[in-house]
Write a protein that holds these residues in place. Structure first.
Motif, PDB file in Angstrom:
ATOM      1  N   LEU A 164       3.876  10.880  28.048  1.00  0.00           N
ATOM      2  CA  LEU A 164       4.732   9.932  28.500  1.00  0.00           C
ATOM      3  C   LEU A 164       5.683   9.076  27.467  1.00  0.00           C
ATOM      4  O   LEU A 164       6.775   8.339  27.536  1.00  0.00           O
ATOM      5  N   LYS A 165       5.408   9.089  26.144  1.00  0.00           N
ATOM      6  CA  LYS A 165       6.215   8.829  25.144  1.00  0.00           C
ATOM      7  C   LYS A 165       7.212   9.504  24.704  1.00  0.00           C
ATOM      8  O   LYS A 165       8.132   9.014  24.046  1.00  0.00           O
TER       9      LYS A 165
ATOM     10  N   LEU B  51      -0.528  13.856  20.406  1.00  0.00           N
ATOM     11  CA  LEU B  51      -0.563  14.120  21.767  1.00  0.00           C
ATOM     12  C   LEU B  51      -2.186  14.548  21.878  1.00  0.00           C
ATOM     13  O   LEU B  51      -2.291  15.868  21.861  1.00  0.00           O
ATOM     14  N   ARG B  52      -3.033  13.835  22.047  1.00  0.00           N
ATOM     15  CA  ARG B  52      -4.247  13.957  22.055  1.00  0.00           C
ATOM     16  C   ARG B  52      -4.682  14.073  23.635  1.00  0.00           C
ATOM     17  O   ARG B  52      -5.572  14.716  23.764  1.00  0.00           O
TER      18      ARG B  52
ATOM     19  N   LEU C 290       7.315  27.708  21.398  1.00  0.00           N
ATOM     20  CA  LEU C 290       7.049  26.731  22.502  1.00  0.00           C
ATOM     21  C   LEU C 290       5.440  26.325  22.246  1.00  0.00           C
ATOM     22  O   LEU C 290       4.785  27.401  22.033  1.00  0.00           O
ATOM     23  N   VAL C 291       5.201  25.304  22.385  1.00  0.00           N
ATOM     24  CA  VAL C 291       3.561  24.900  22.510  1.00  0.00           C
ATOM     25  C   VAL C 291       3.239  24.266  23.596  1.00  0.00           C
ATOM     26  O   VAL C 291       3.992  23.701  24.350  1.00  0.00           O
ATOM     27  N   GLN C 292       2.042  24.828  24.127  1.00  0.00           N
ATOM     28  CA  GLN C 292       1.507  24.255  25.336  1.00  0.00           C
ATOM     29  C   GLN C 292       0.369  23.091  24.786  1.00  0.00           C
ATOM     30  O   GLN C 292      -0.642  23.487  24.524  1.00  0.00           O
ATOM     31  N   PRO C 293       0.534  21.696  24.747  1.00  0.00           N
ATOM     32  CA  PRO C 293      -0.353  20.817  24.315  1.00  0.00           C
ATOM     33  C   PRO C 293      -1.645  20.491  25.025  1.00  0.00           C
ATOM     34  O   PRO C 293      -2.617  20.157  24.375  1.00  0.00           O
ATOM     35  N   PHE C 294      -1.655  20.868  26.281  1.00  0.00           N
ATOM     36  CA  PHE C 294      -2.797  20.682  27.154  1.00  0.00           C
ATOM     37  C   PHE C 294      -3.278  21.770  27.907  1.00  0.00           C
ATOM     38  O   PHE C 294      -2.294  22.456  28.236  1.00  0.00           O
ATOM     39  N   PRO C 295      -4.609  22.139  28.265  1.00  0.00           N
ATOM     40  CA  PRO C 295      -4.832  23.294  28.643  1.00  0.00           C
ATOM     41  C   PRO C 295      -4.625  23.478  30.071  1.00  0.00           C
ATOM     42  O   PRO C 295      -4.741  24.388  31.057  1.00  0.00           O
TER      43      PRO C 295
END
Length: 294
Positions: free
Chosen positions: A183-184, A176-177, A250-255
């Motif tokens: 969307l995957k 998840l860059r 939980l993690v938040q992948p994008f700011p």
């Protein structure tokens, strides 16, 4: 036009509030015939009907609805003015709000409010439905919207904000860059319009992949539980799930945290603005929001 007779306005307010001649008569200590007579006097004076008789009850006409809210508010203000509760009397504060706001933000703070104000009896009701203050035993409500509700006093509490969150285990299985990478993964409650808002602000064509079957849950709390179990990516409010983020559940992948133009608001009829329990709760709630930067 001069003000109609008080007796007629009093009858109209009671019938409009209950949408029932029988309950209005009981409320006023009058016969149903006497209430009907006062309504006829008011309708004759205005030159238009105020209620329509239906097989299962009565409904306000367009004119009736126009006059009902300010009349109910006016009598509510009079009742409040003349009640003059003593400083040591017990008052009831009935709060209606939506499930996630109640469960993850408000309810942990209500004990603190109760300790500060032991003479206020607090009742929390959970519902997604809009409150009809004229017909329901609700003192205040907290709802999401734009703050424009005719006849209601509205105080903005916090903006509605969302960002994708998922379990660390699910995140470890995917790269998840960039935002399109999400969307995957299975998106929980993909039909939620706030997904499109976040995707648009992230510069992602939300429809570049065909929707696939997935989980649609009723509240953010349920979606968060599903995300914790690794079933997909949930669109959640960071303020509400601060603990899960801090502890790594939980993690938040994008700011990016997107706003949809709506906020949470404390609302109540304008005629109740000076009610002691509401003043206390309003001050407490605004202080709690100010100390919670999100």
């Amino acid at each position: 036009m001069s003000i109609p007779p008080l007796a007629a306005l009093r009858a109209f307010e009671a019938v409009a509030r209950h949408l029932s001649f029988t309950r209005a008569a009981e409320d006023l200590g009058m016969t149903q015939a006497a209430v009907s007579y006062q309504i006829r006097l008011l309708e004759d004076r205005l030159g238009t009907p105020l209620f329509l008789r239906k097989p299962r009850g009565i409904v306000l006409t367009e004119t009736g609805a126009l006059f009902a809210r300010p009349t109910i508010d006016a009598f509510d203000m009079l009742r409040e003015t003349y009640s003059e509760p003593s400083a040591d009397s017990v008052s009831t504060l009935s709060i209606s709000t939506v499930p996630t706001f109640a469960g993850v933000w408000l309810s942990p703070r209500l004990g603190k409010f109760q300790m500060k104000h032991p003479n206020v009896a607090v009742r929390l009701e959970i519902s997604d439905n809009l409150v009809d203050f004229g017909r329901e035993d609700i003192t205040v409500a907290i709802r999401a919207g734009n703050g424009n509700w005719p006849g209601l006093e509205a105080h903005e509490l916090m903006p509605v904000e969302y960002t994708p969150m998922l379990s660390p285990a699910l995140a470890a299985k995917h790269v998840l860059r960039q935002p399109p990478d999400i969307l995957k993964l299975p998106l929980l409650d993909r039909v939620d319009p706030n997904w499109a808002v976040w995707m648009r602000q992230a510069g992602v064509d939300f429809w570049e992949t065909a929707p696939r079957p997935g989980l649609t849950l009723s509240t953010d709390m349920h979606e968060a539980r599903a995300a914790l179990e690794g079933y997909g990516v949930a669109l959640l409010t960071p303020r509400f799930f601060r603990y899960e983020l801090a502890t790594g559940g939980l993690v938040q992948p994008f700011p990016l945290v997107a706003k949809n133009g709506r906020s949470f608001w404390l609302v109540y009829p304008k005629g109740r603005r000076n009610r002691p329990a509401i003043r206390k709760f309003r001050a407490f709630l605004l202080d709690e929001v100010a100390s919670d930067p999100g």
